[in-house]
Scaffold this motif. Structure first.
Motif, PDB file in Angstrom:
ATOM      1  N   ASP A  41       0.551  -0.214   4.137  1.00 28.56           N
ATOM      2  CA  ASP A  41       0.116  -0.273   5.368  1.00 28.56           C
ATOM      3  C   ASP A  41      -0.821   1.122   5.446  1.00 28.56           C
ATOM      4  O   ASP A  41      -1.152   1.588   4.683  1.00 28.56           O
ATOM      5  CB  ASP A  41       1.372  -0.157   6.346  1.00 28.56           C
ATOM      6  CG  ASP A  41       1.744   1.359   6.249  1.00 28.56           C
ATOM      7  OD1 ASP A  41       1.726   1.942   5.520  1.00 28.56           O
ATOM      8  OD2 ASP A  41       2.749   1.763   7.278  1.00 28.56           O
ATOM      9  N   GLY A  42      -1.460   1.128   6.876  1.00 26.87           N
ATOM     10  CA  GLY A  42      -2.224   1.953   7.045  1.00 26.87           C
ATOM     11  C   GLY A  42      -1.687   3.374   7.456  1.00 26.87           C
ATOM     12  O   GLY A  42      -2.387   4.297   8.040  1.00 26.87           O
ATOM     13  N   GLY A  43      -0.478   3.675   7.354  1.00 28.27           N
ATOM     14  CA  GLY A  43       0.310   4.915   7.528  1.00 28.27           C
ATOM     15  C   GLY A  43       1.070   4.987   9.052  1.00 28.27           C
ATOM     16  O   GLY A  43       0.829   4.026   9.808  1.00 28.27           O
ATOM     17  N   GLY A  44       1.485   6.075   9.316  1.00 24.91           N
ATOM     18  CA  GLY A  44       2.316   5.953  10.314  1.00 24.91           C
ATOM     19  C   GLY A  44       3.647   5.527  10.810  1.00 24.91           C
ATOM     20  O   GLY A  44       3.939   4.887  11.832  1.00 24.91           O
ATOM     21  N   ASP A  90       1.500  11.094   9.936  1.00 22.15           N
ATOM     22  CA  ASP A  90       1.644  11.281   8.497  1.00 22.15           C
ATOM     23  C   ASP A  90       1.964  12.843   8.011  1.00 22.15           C
ATOM     24  O   ASP A  90       1.657  13.701   8.932  1.00 22.15           O
ATOM     25  CB  ASP A  90       0.196  10.677   8.001  1.00 22.15           C
ATOM     26  CG  ASP A  90       0.074   9.293   7.980  1.00 22.15           C
ATOM     27  OD1 ASP A  90       1.371   8.632   8.230  1.00 22.15           O
ATOM     28  OD2 ASP A  90      -0.840   8.766   7.881  1.00 22.15           O
ATOM     29  N   THR A 119      -0.553   6.704   4.268  1.00 21.75           N
ATOM     30  CA  THR A 119      -1.811   5.655   4.346  1.00 21.75           C
ATOM     31  C   THR A 119      -1.832   5.073   3.082  1.00 21.75           C
ATOM     32  O   THR A 119      -2.086   6.151   2.181  1.00 21.75           O
ATOM     33  CB  THR A 119      -2.940   6.057   5.181  1.00 21.75           C
ATOM     34  OG1 THR A 119      -3.887   4.879   4.920  1.00 21.75           O
ATOM     35  CG2 THR A 119      -3.390   7.302   4.786  1.00 21.75           C
ATOM     36  N   ASN A 120      -1.681   4.009   2.781  1.00 24.36           N
ATOM     37  CA  ASN A 120      -1.883   3.375   1.604  1.00 24.36           C
ATOM     38  C   ASN A 120      -3.172   2.850   1.011  1.00 24.36           C
ATOM     39  O   ASN A 120      -3.974   2.794   1.813  1.00 24.36           O
ATOM     40  CB  ASN A 120      -0.688   2.187   1.097  1.00 24.36           C
ATOM     41  CG  ASN A 120       0.620   2.729   1.328  1.00 24.36           C
ATOM     42  OD1 ASN A 120       1.025   3.771   0.521  1.00 24.36           O
ATOM     43  ND2 ASN A 120       1.155   2.478   2.430  1.00 24.36           N
TER      44      ASN A 120
END
Lengths: 376, 214, 210, 223
Positions: A41-44, A90, A119-120
């Motif tokens: 996912d985009g993080g968080g 993050d 974030t990946n």
């Protein structure tokens, strides 16, 4: 609003838990809490998992240090065994624990953590889409290269395409104009781009025969691109003097106002041939029926599936879905473009084999092919 | 203003409705009036909503209120691209218009490409893998679905002449297509009639009836 | 060069959303997000291209007193009136006159134009009766079954026997055929989109080999 | 020969018959029973599953031309949502008229309930660009709609602050004409995983049966 929600939820939970307690259920319903970064996912966000049984509610608590103050952030059903905590920062350590409100007291579970969200770089659940995309690109490039080297690729005749030349010929004989309608969506729609390349072929023919053509537009970007396309075609046909700016006009942005103007044009100017190629919606039948009533030859083409039945019943030829794209490549007669049709045929065959294999394997009780195709 | 006690808006509404319907008989000056008005007003309407809902909130206001904050200065990029579209009319720099077009088309082509490959093909292909072993009538219907999908795909196969076995399968595909088109057509007819009833209901109930009953 | 730069741009900008589709990283999604909002603005800028063409051609008609010039006056008047109140805006969203004109003129015009379809669907269906080939007959029969199966009157005539058949037609053969077209059309679109990204298809760039 | 002639009658006679057929039930209404179809039941149950405070996005993606078909649907859905005390975010992606209908219909239905604007519901208005705003809302709804339909800044509105993107939304319900419903399905559902319900005009329904089967939609619409 949020706090009041939480209060209500808490009250409900306490009551529910009280009920459960009174029924004699005790002990902590969820154990072995783990906290890890949500993958792909985009993080968080951090995923929580635990082993749990039963339908009791558990509260999820979070803190930024193991001994710090734990704050309730949500709830879940014990047997669900998972929860996703979102909106985190993050690179911050988070600690979690579960709480189980049992009667007057609240039982607390062990603390899990620290966990960090990050974030990946890859959505692993889209591997299959990546393979499909790569395959499509590789096949198009390789067939196009083969075609460039002069390899002959066989593509069957697409009915409806020869009709294009005939239809232009008929308008020439009758001394009437041709109406070319490039659909109602903008250049962001790939069908419109396909339509423009067919328009180029048609206007080359009208340039050679000296037939009049008109292209009324709904989208301003398509309007300016269509004008360039027709101009280019007249230049390539060696008749730049015959090109007139009025051949490509702008009408209006509204779907039905456009339909009204075009049908009026049909009835008043009685074109011998109508092309309806591109993206169409409800106006499809308004245009096609009016064209039918004035006795024009009509060639339609669209990949907007809901409109196909109307074109099929009201037009002389209809390019169905994929045929529209194939037609635009076919008409140019450039071997390079034919290469890409070949590529889509190969992928089509691969899909059919995969699906076929999936059905057979499923009959033997394995879901593996369906799982491989699963995505989101 | 309310002739016969009916608001002027209803009169205009009814008049324009009848103007358009008159086209069914034949083209006439009333239709032509309504059609021209429609073309003009609808375009004006669009100018209005693009200004009010896109240009003002997403471009002008952020740039005027806080140019340097919140990366708003970057909005200059789409503005320049937008202006470039007009270079087409200046012969010397006409080619620059293509840059705006290239960015616009390129981006959407990429977005839609993934949508087709991912959203359409993967989902639909996966769902065609249906079980055949459960027995009973459902298994037969699943065969129908499989045959339908495969034969239609064969119809769209361009790399070989549709002769022999391939020709027969693609023929089955055509049958499936025709059933589907027919079903869609039949499904739609009543809904289309209901649209017309919506207009008639306005004419009768909102316009004529109050006039008669005073 | 005048063709190469746009083609390179198409390639780069076109590959970006594909990249972003697989990469969830913030750096990537943030740029993608910006592109989304930017292009909406670019599209808004295109509108005057069309407006100017329409206005100029109608003004010419009026100047030359062409046949039907009066209708050009109507068109331009409608356009100006609507656009004026549209751009003005109101204290809260749209100007009241803008709303009023929409409700009483644009809206009925749209709805009536759409309702003409009732007539056209009927005449198209009627013409299908004349068709003499097998395919058209199949189409017609499916159409009649589904139509009757969907309306209460059809149920009354057939004692409800048609509803399950029409539901079957919709969920089995129809869904299968639709799926075949969806997959085929998606492949066709994808291959065309790849042609555009790779610069093999460039009609849309318009004229000039320069 | 007579049948031949009958087959080639003037199309205006057909038009006249259609007109009469459509007029009769209006002048003399006849009551006919309405039976909900399975997909409609699907949405009803999905809404029943929602809990007070859950957020739903309702997109008005149709113009005045489809009002006869879709207005009853939007009204029924809104009433159902507000009865369940679900928070509703209204948007419009369809360019022509969608936002006007949203303003009128939302005002009409919300007046029947005791609701607080900006908390229980919000009308964000129209955004140009079709798929672009749909995609962008996956990251941030507030970025796409810095202001609501009445140009009030959305910053500070509880519902907008709270519901940041599709992750916070339970169901997206779109009342759509044309291709827009499909966009919600193969973009928003396929890529963001949020449930999408499409209430559509009849013409699009046959195609949606294919999406419905593949689980990309929960329902297709009241009919």
């Amino acid at each position: 609003m949020r706090t009041s929600c939480l209060v209500i939820i808490s009250i409900v939970l306490v009551l529910a838990a009280g009920g459960a307690w009174s029924q004699g259920m005790s002990g902590f319903p969820a154990t072995e809490l783990r906290a890890v970064d949500t993958p792909s996912d985009g993080g968080g966000s951090i995923d929580l998992e635990w082993e749990g049984e039963g339908l009791q509610f558990v509260l999820i608590m979070r803190a930024t240090s193991p001994g710090g103050e734990f704050e309730t952030i949500g709830d879940a059903i014990a047997s669900d065994g998972s929860y996703t905590d979102m909106r985190l920062d993050d690179q911050t350590d988070y600690y979690y624990r579960l709480a189980y409100p049992a009667g007057e007291d609240t039982l607390l579970g062990a603390v899990a953590g620290p966990a960090q969200s990050k974030t990946n770089w890859f959505r692993s659940y889209r591997k299959n889409a990546l393979v499909l995309t790569a395959l499509m690109f590789i096949l198009v490039i390789s067939y196009v290269t083969q075609a460039r080297k002069g390899k002959r690729l066989f593509i069957r005749r697409i009915s409806g395409l020869s009709a294009i030349d005939e239809a232009v010929g008929r308008a020439t004989e009758m001394g009437r104009k041709i109406l070319y309608i490039p659909g109602i969506l903008s250049l962001s729609e790939i069908q419109t781009i396909a339509s423009l390349s067919i328009l180029q072929h048609v206007s080359k023919l009208t340039a050679v025969y000296g037939t009049d053509i008109e292209v009324p537009n709904k989208d301003p970007l398509v309007f300016s691109a269509a004008r360039e396309t027709v101009k280019q075609a007249y230049m390539e046909a060696g008749r730049p003097d015959q090109f007139k700016e009025e051949m490509v006009t702008y009408l209006t942005y509204d779907q039905f106002a456009y339909a009204a103007s075009v049908t009026a044009k049909m009835v008043r100017e009685r074109p011998a041939t109508n092309f309806l190629i591109g993206s169409f919606f409800a106006e499809s039948l308004i245009l096609a029926e009016t064209g039918q009533s004035i006795g024009a030859i009509q060639i339609a083409g669209t990949a907007d599936i809901p409109q196909l039945p109307f074109f099929v019943t009201a037009c002389d030829y209809t390019l169905l879905g994929e045929e529209l794209y194939a037609a635009s490549a076919y008409l140019s007669k450039e071997p390079v473009l034919l290469g890409s049709i070949k590529a889509q045929d190969v992928v089509k065959a691969i899909i059919m084999v995969t699906v076929g294999a999936g059905i057979v394997i499923l009959a033997f009780g394995s879901n593996i092919v369906r799982d491989v195709l699963f995505t989101r | 203003m309310a002739p016969f006690g009916i608001p002027i808006g209803v009169w205009i509404n009814a008049f324009l409705t009848i103007c358009i319907l008159s086209f069914l008989y034949k083209d006439n000056p009333f239709f032509r009036f309504a059609e021209s008005l429609f073309a003009g007003m609808s375009l004006g309407y669009y100018i209005g909503i693009v200004t009010e809902n896109t240009l003002k909130p997403n471009l002008f206001r952020p740039m005027i209120n806080d140019f340097w904050g919140n990366h708003n200065f970057l909005l200059v990029i789409p503005m320049i691209l937008g202006v470039m579209l007009y270079f087409r009319y200046i012969r010397k720099i006409a080619w620059l218009a293509r840059i705006a077009l290239a960015v616009y088309i390129g981006y959407y082509v990429g977005v839609y490409l993934m949508q087709k490959l991912h959203g359409d093909i993967l989902f639909q292909a996966r769902d065609t893998i249906v079980p055949l072993t459960m027995g009973g009538i459902e298994a037969v219907w699943n065969v129908v679905i499989i045959v339908g999908v495969f034969s239609v795909l064969v119809y769209f196969y361009f790399s070989a002449e549709h002769k022999g076995a391939l020709g027969r399968v693609s023929r089955v595909g055509i049958w499936f297509l025709m059933i589907s088109f027919g079903a869609s057509f039949g499904y739609t007819i009543m809904a289309r009639i209901s649209l017309l009833m919506g207009r008639f209901s306005f004419l009768v109930n909102t316009w004529v009836r109050p006039m008669i009953s005073g | 060069m005048r063709r190469t730069i746009p083609l390179i741009l198409t390639f780069c900008v076109g590959m970006y959303p594909i990249f972003a589709f697989f990469v969830p990283h913030r750096v990537v999604t943030n740029i993608n997000q910006n592109l989304d909002t930017y292009l909406v603005i670019v599209a808004a800028f295109a509108l005057p291209l069309g407006v100017v063409n329409l206005v100029m051609s109608n003004i010419n008609k009026i100047k030359k007193k062409d046949k039907g010039w009066f209708y050009s006056v109507v068109l331009i008047a409608g356009l100006c009136l609507m656009a004026f109140y549209g751009i003005m805006g109101g204290d809260q969203g749209f100007h009241a006159h803008f709303q009023w004109m929409f409700e009483n003129a644009v809206s009925p015009l749209q709805a009536t134009m759409f309702s003409l379809l009732a007539f056209y669907v009927a005449s198209a269906a009627y013409r299908a009766f004349r068709a003499r080939n097998v395919e058209a007959t199949v189409l017609l029969i499916a159409a009649i079954v589904v139509m009757l199966g969907r309306i209460p009157i059809g149920d009354m005539i057939t004692g409800g026997r048609l509803t399950p058949i029409s539901e079957w037609l919709m969920t089995k053969p129809n869904a299968a055929a639709q799926r075949g077209i969806i997959i085929g059309a998606a492949l066709g679109a994808a291959s065309m989109q790849i042609r555009v990204i790779l610069g093999i298809e460039q009609t849309y760039l318009g004229s000039g080999k320069d | 020969m007579k049948i031949q002639k009958l087959l080639y009658i003037d199309r205006r006679i057909i038009y006249l018959l259609v007109a009469i057929g459509a007029l009769i039930p209006i002048i003399r209404p006849i009551g006919l029973p309405v039976v909900p179809s399975a997909p409609v039941q699907g949405l009803f149950e999905r809404v029943e599953e929602l809990e007070p405070g859950d957020a739903v996005m309702l997109s008005f993606d149709y113009g005045p031309s489809s009002e006869p078909e879709l207005n009853p649907m939007s009204a029924a859905i809104m009433r159902h949502l507000f009865m369940r005390e679900v928070r509703v975010m209204v948007v419009a992606i369809f360019p022509l008229g969608g936002v006007q209908i949203a303003i009128r219909e939302v005002a009409r239905i919300t007046s029947e309930f005791d609701l607080e604007y900006g908390v229980d519901y919000v009308n964000l208005g129209y955004k140009d660009g079709g798929q672009a705003p749909m995609k962008a809302m996956g990251v941030s709804i507030q970025d796409v709609f810095p202001a609501d339909v009445e140009t009030t800044p959305t910053e500070g509105m509880p519902i907008v602050e709270d519901v940041r993107n599709y992750g916070d939304i339970e169901v997206v319900i779109t009342l759509a004409t044309g291709i827009i419903g499909e966009w919600w399905a193969n973009l928003v559902n396929a890529q963001f995983g949020v449930d999408v319900a499409v209430g559509c005009t009849a013409v699009s329904a046959p195609k949606y049966y294919a999406y419905l089967r593949s689980g990309q939609m929960i329902q297709r619409g009241l009919q």
